[in-house]
Design an enzyme around this catalytic site. Sequence first.
Site, PDB file in Angstrom:
ATOM      1  N   GLN A 106      86.909 -23.563  79.023  1.00 22.87           N
ATOM      2  CA  GLN A 106      87.857 -22.661  78.533  1.00 22.87           C
ATOM      3  C   GLN A 106      87.575 -22.543  76.846  1.00 22.87           C
ATOM      4  O   GLN A 106      88.114 -21.542  76.291  1.00 22.87           O
ATOM      5  CB  GLN A 106      89.295 -23.061  78.705  1.00 22.87           C
ATOM      6  CG  GLN A 106      89.918 -23.406  80.012  1.00 22.87           C
ATOM      7  CD  GLN A 106      90.843 -24.240  80.237  1.00 22.87           C
ATOM      8  OE1 GLN A 106      90.899 -25.406  80.492  1.00 22.87           O
ATOM      9  NE2 GLN A 106      92.171 -23.668  79.688  1.00 22.87           N
ATOM     10  N   ASN A 107      86.638 -23.530  76.567  1.00 25.64           N
ATOM     11  CA  ASN A 107      86.758 -23.398  74.919  1.00 25.64           C
ATOM     12  C   ASN A 107      85.727 -22.258  74.469  1.00 25.64           C
ATOM     13  O   ASN A 107      84.750 -21.886  75.148  1.00 25.64           O
ATOM     14  CB  ASN A 107      86.200 -24.848  74.667  1.00 25.64           C
ATOM     15  CG  ASN A 107      86.825 -26.135  74.928  1.00 25.64           C
ATOM     16  OD1 ASN A 107      88.185 -25.835  75.122  1.00 25.64           O
ATOM     17  ND2 ASN A 107      86.751 -27.262  75.238  1.00 25.64           N
ATOM     18  N   ILE A 108      86.015 -21.991  73.118  1.00 24.62           N
ATOM     19  CA  ILE A 108      85.317 -20.938  72.580  1.00 24.62           C
ATOM     20  C   ILE A 108      84.222 -21.182  71.429  1.00 24.62           C
ATOM     21  O   ILE A 108      83.791 -20.297  70.655  1.00 24.62           O
ATOM     22  CB  ILE A 108      86.152 -19.808  72.076  1.00 24.62           C
ATOM     23  CG1 ILE A 108      87.244 -20.133  71.225  1.00 24.62           C
ATOM     24  CG2 ILE A 108      86.933 -19.008  73.278  1.00 24.62           C
ATOM     25  CD1 ILE A 108      88.135 -19.001  70.514  1.00 24.62           C
ATOM     26  N   ASP A 109      84.303 -22.377  71.292  1.00 27.45           N
ATOM     27  CA  ASP A 109      83.735 -23.049  70.154  1.00 27.45           C
ATOM     28  C   ASP A 109      82.108 -23.090  70.121  1.00 27.45           C
ATOM     29  O   ASP A 109      81.503 -23.401  68.912  1.00 27.45           O
ATOM     30  CB  ASP A 109      84.207 -24.348  69.821  1.00 27.45           C
ATOM     31  CG  ASP A 109      84.411 -25.405  70.899  1.00 27.45           C
ATOM     32  OD1 ASP A 109      83.257 -25.524  71.756  1.00 27.45           O
ATOM     33  OD2 ASP A 109      85.564 -25.857  71.184  1.00 27.45           O
ATOM     34  N   HIS A 126      86.209 -17.972  78.598  1.00 21.77           N
ATOM     35  CA  HIS A 126      86.842 -17.236  77.621  1.00 21.77           C
ATOM     36  C   HIS A 126      86.036 -16.724  76.387  1.00 21.77           C
ATOM     37  O   HIS A 126      86.506 -16.124  75.507  1.00 21.77           O
ATOM     38  CB  HIS A 126      88.047 -18.093  77.074  1.00 21.77           C
ATOM     39  CG  HIS A 126      89.186 -18.315  77.977  1.00 21.77           C
ATOM     40  ND1 HIS A 126      90.142 -19.598  77.634  1.00 21.77           N
ATOM     41  CD2 HIS A 126      89.516 -17.996  79.081  1.00 21.77           C
ATOM     42  CE1 HIS A 126      91.029 -19.513  78.689  1.00 21.77           C
ATOM     43  NE2 HIS A 126      90.649 -18.707  79.421  1.00 21.77           N
ATOM     44  N   CYS A 156      80.484  -3.540  60.399  1.00 17.46           N
ATOM     45  CA  CYS A 156      79.099  -3.231  60.610  1.00 17.46           C
ATOM     46  C   CYS A 156      78.385  -2.673  59.553  1.00 17.46           C
ATOM     47  O   CYS A 156      78.535  -1.729  58.901  1.00 17.46           O
ATOM     48  CB  CYS A 156      79.037  -2.371  61.746  1.00 17.46           C
ATOM     49  SG  CYS A 156      77.391  -2.015  62.428  1.00 17.46           S
ATOM     50  N   ASN A 223      92.048 -37.416  81.178  1.00 17.76           N
ATOM     51  CA  ASN A 223      92.996 -36.964  80.021  1.00 17.76           C
ATOM     52  C   ASN A 223      93.698 -38.002  79.643  1.00 17.76           C
ATOM     53  O   ASN A 223      93.988 -38.916  80.213  1.00 17.76           O
ATOM     54  CB  ASN A 223      94.014 -36.020  80.876  1.00 17.76           C
ATOM     55  CG  ASN A 223      94.353 -34.654  79.969  1.00 17.76           C
ATOM     56  OD1 ASN A 223      94.640 -34.949  78.744  1.00 17.76           O
ATOM     57  ND2 ASN A 223      94.111 -33.530  80.350  1.00 17.76           N
ATOM     58  N   ALA A 241      87.822 -37.969  76.187  1.00 16.48           N
ATOM     59  CA  ALA A 241      86.797 -37.746  76.782  1.00 16.48           C
ATOM     60  C   ALA A 241      85.690 -38.367  75.885  1.00 16.48           C
ATOM     61  O   ALA A 241      84.478 -38.763  76.535  1.00 16.48           O
ATOM     62  CB  ALA A 241      86.376 -36.240  76.868  1.00 16.48           C
TER      63      ALA A 241
END
Length: 255
Positions: A106-109, A126, A156, A223, A241
């Site tokens: 789910q992470n966008i990093d 995501h 742009c 978790n 983790a």
Amino acid sequence: MDETIRRVAEKLQQTERILVITGAGLSADSGLPTYRGLGGLYNAVTQEGLPIEEALSGPMLRRDPALCWKYLAELGRACLGAQPNAGHHAIARLQQGKPQCWVLTQNIDGYHRAAGSAAERLIEIHGELSPLYCQSCGALSPDLAAHLQLPLPPLCALCAGVLRPPVVLFEEMLPEPAVDSLYAQLRQGFEVVLTVGTTASFPYIVEPVTRTRLAGGFTVDINPSVTALGRLAEVQIAGRALDVLPELVSHIKFD
């Protein structure tokens, strides 16, 4: 060795089809705040009095790109200010040793890529924060850090259109290629599913766990605290983790 760690390590040793599902808790171990802690963004409303879900939405990016980018920039600076941790690297090592191990994040990093996870077996459901692309002409602009030093929204260089990241904003659909890839793999089935640092109840997070368990597979939740998602798993490991994954992987003998 802890008995639960030993049991999970043995399962991973014996199986090939593995899915690791990761959420914000994994990157929190890198010092990246979970969204609800990111500058308080998700705790109430923005400085403009808007719910953050509205400020970080597709319609807002079209209607008021400067406002949307004000909060996209907060996310961008946080992600650029941290780096992958031992948990990310352990997952990448597992993928290297198990060619049928997939990661759904789910992470966008972008930390999984940075840690060495195989891009062809990484599903960023995501999206991610870079490279930016022009909404008008489609030109790519990969240097997110440079854009965050300039007035917002970033524009742009070719046509002066507003740039955006390939990330899923609120009120936007999940990327079809990512969804197709996930369900193609689910149809093949997984022997083991690990959920790491996520509390999400989205169908595309819950379904791999429930489907695998119903098919007789092995499911594990890692978790610090017990979550609703974790209760669906056969085994729960309470811990970060950052600590648990390297220990797990250290007990697996790869060919």
